[in-house]
Scaffold this motif. Sequence first.
Motif, PDB file in Angstrom:
ATOM      1  N   GLN A   1     -12.631 -10.039  -8.690  1.00  0.00           N
ATOM      2  CA  GLN A   1     -12.690  -8.576  -8.801  1.00  0.00           C
ATOM      3  C   GLN A   1     -13.628  -8.241  -9.970  1.00  0.00           C
ATOM      4  O   GLN A   1     -13.269  -8.390 -11.146  1.00  0.00           O
TER       5      GLN A   1
ATOM      6  N   GLN B   1      -8.120  -2.624  -2.973  1.00  0.00           N
ATOM      7  CA  GLN B   1      -7.782  -1.209  -3.143  1.00  0.00           C
ATOM      8  C   GLN B   1      -6.715  -1.031  -4.229  1.00  0.00           C
ATOM      9  O   GLN B   1      -6.819  -0.152  -5.094  1.00  0.00           O
ATOM     10  N   LEU B   2      -5.704  -1.882  -4.211  1.00  0.00           N
ATOM     11  CA  LEU B   2      -4.640  -1.785  -5.205  1.00  0.00           C
ATOM     12  C   LEU B   2      -5.101  -2.288  -6.567  1.00  0.00           C
ATOM     13  O   LEU B   2      -4.678  -1.775  -7.609  1.00  0.00           O
TER      14      LEU B   2
ATOM     15  N   ARG C   1       0.836  -1.208   0.000  1.00  0.00           N
ATOM     16  CA  ARG C   1       0.000   0.000   0.000  1.00  0.00           C
ATOM     17  C   ARG C   1       0.872   1.260   0.000  1.00  0.00           C
ATOM     18  O   ARG C   1       0.584   2.226  -0.698  1.00  0.00           O
TER      19      ARG C   1
ATOM     20  N   ILE D   1      -8.144  -1.965  -7.841  1.00  0.00           N
ATOM     21  CA  ILE D   1      -8.907  -0.869  -8.437  1.00  0.00           C
ATOM     22  C   ILE D   1      -7.966   0.230  -8.934  1.00  0.00           C
ATOM     23  O   ILE D   1      -8.159   0.793 -10.026  1.00  0.00           O
ATOM     24  N   HIS D   2      -6.949   0.535  -8.142  1.00  0.00           N
ATOM     25  CA  HIS D   2      -5.984   1.562  -8.549  1.00  0.00           C
ATOM     26  C   HIS D   2      -5.280   1.156  -9.846  1.00  0.00           C
ATOM     27  O   HIS D   2      -5.148   1.971 -10.777  1.00  0.00           O
TER      28      HIS D   2
END
Length: 331
Positions: free
Chosen positions: A187, A146-147, A106, A149-150
């Motif tokens: 995902q 989170q990563l 992160r 999606i980034h």
Amino acid sequence: MAEENRQHRRYQQNLQGLLQLAVDAGSASEEPAPAEPMSEERKAWLREALADVAKGQLDEVEQLKQCLAVLQQERKVEEEEDDDVEEKESAFEMLSELCENLDNARDLMVLGGLELCVSRYLSHSQSGLRWRAAELLALCAQNMPQLQIHLLSIGTLPKLLQLTDADPHPTVRVKALYALSCLVREQDAGIQAFLSHDGFSVLMRGMQSEHEKLRTKSAFLLLNLLTSHPEHKGKPQFVSMGMVQQLVSVLRTPHSQFHEHVVGTLCCLVEDCPQGLKDCRDPALGLEMFLKQRSEELRGKEENEEELEFCERLRSVCFNGQQSDDNGMDR
């Protein structure tokens, strides 16, 4: 006596020591212990241990920054020397080790490391840097929504598909497929992007590659995606690409362990999918006879038990009772 030993036990001033202290404190008694004031010695130890833990995390952030500083060095391709490439490969290896810790992964995102990998190193002229960049992206994306999606938001998926499909170096293709798998499995945004970029066609071509590892991993991912997202089986793009015909063609190549995943995918395609069933029953494919012969070849071989089960299941679903099904349709 055991209680007395615990009271006088010395703990290391690091994370392991903190964990051991917590375990001992929790197992000391099943009954709630009366609150007692903490000794000055214990307070000092606790402060030092927590400071060491914090310092260790800070040191790792500094290591992330140092690795990124190496990777941010920019030279023209013709000016880049072997030592420069080796230094960057070492930086990637250090980042991969650090990012096994999810907090570090992160932090790498926050520091802009993921954008650097995608924008510069997935397209680098050195194959050793391309595959290390893809591997790092995979490690960071794995189990980290989170990563994921980034990475999807900065256009990572089309680049990984391109590398998987066409990179001249087989290791790059395999590592790119690994990263791709980490972006799309479990995902929803990833599978939608995968579909919009014709990702299933990339997997089909991967299964027809001359590289065994790429064939195996492509077949495994295809089976996994169709199993976890059965709603996509009946879509027009599957019909138009002739997936059943291509899979049967793959099965007719010299036998390999990855054929287990191919037959498993065919089993998936005939379940609750009339078009898949119809395609498998096409006499021009000769699938019934092929499955009979393949089952005979596999029978008695322990390492091929699952493939044998898939073959017999597919044969049963497609061809047992086919005559009565056809008569029912005629009526």
